[in-house]
Design a protein around this motif. Structure first.
Motif, mmCIF file in Angstrom:
data_model
loop_
_atom_site.group_PDB
_atom_site.id
_atom_site.type_symbol
_atom_site.label_atom_id
_atom_site.label_comp_id
_atom_site.label_asym_id
_atom_site.label_seq_id
_atom_site.Cartn_x
_atom_site.Cartn_y
_atom_site.Cartn_z
ATOM 1 N N PRO A 87 91.513 84.894 13.147
ATOM 2 C CA PRO A 87 90.835 85.850 12.425
ATOM 3 C C PRO A 87 90.020 85.490 10.842
ATOM 4 O O PRO A 87 89.025 85.869 10.806
ATOM 5 N N GLU A 88 90.577 84.285 10.649
ATOM 6 C CA GLU A 88 90.023 83.733 9.335
ATOM 7 C C GLU A 88 88.999 82.673 9.800
ATOM 8 O O GLU A 88 88.431 82.095 8.655
ATOM 9 N N ASP A 89 88.483 82.644 10.897
ATOM 10 C CA ASP A 89 87.429 82.091 11.411
ATOM 11 C C ASP A 89 86.037 82.990 11.445
ATOM 12 O O ASP A 89 85.014 82.393 11.448
ATOM 13 N N ALA A 90 86.284 84.192 11.187
ATOM 14 C CA ALA A 90 85.191 85.267 10.829
ATOM 15 C C ALA A 90 84.406 84.697 9.743
ATOM 16 O O ALA A 90 85.015 84.657 8.458
ATOM 17 N N ALA A 91 83.116 84.714 9.809
ATOM 18 C CA ALA A 91 82.234 84.127 8.802
ATOM 19 C C ALA A 91 80.796 84.277 9.475
ATOM 20 O O ALA A 91 80.708 84.469 10.611
#
Length: 119
Positions: A87-91
């Motif tokens: 999820p923290e790769d969302a960008a």
């Protein structure tokens, strides 16, 4: 100058894979490095991975090591293969190129492609 166009962003599930592409045009022989950066709102743009146009040597952010692979082909297209996406790769992902035309250094950016991570 160099123009960059990204593609391949979209929705990916956690644990899934996605491949981003960046096609360069213009004075592509002047490029020294191509890179992928990413940015989320209210945060600074951060380097994800970079590749040398001369040696194909690569460099990764700690967050991308062992999950992402940067590579290029002979048609001035660079890729970021994303695996085990979190999820923290969302960008917003941006393609970047740097080099010299004559003695003038330049930095070129693409328009960005959004990666959304959700189940």
């Amino acid at each position: 100058q160099v123009q960059l166009v990204e593609s391949g962003g979209g929705l990916v599930q956690p644990g899934g894979s996605l491949r981003l592409s960046c096609t360069a045009s213009g004075e592509t022989s002047s490029m020294y490095f191509m890179s992928w950066y990413r940015q989320i709102p209210e945060k600074e743009r951060e380097l994800v991975a970079a590749i040398s146009m001369f040696t194909d040597s690569t460099n990764y952010a700690d967050s991308a090591k062992d999950r992402f692979t940067i590579f290029r082909d002979k048609t001035n297209t660079m890729y970021l293969q994303m695996a085990s996406v979190k999820p923290e790769d969302a960008a917003e992902y941006y393609c970047h190129a740097s080099g010299y035309i004559g003695s003038e250094r330049y930095d070129a950016w693409g328009q960005g492609t959004q990666v959304t991570v959700s189940s």
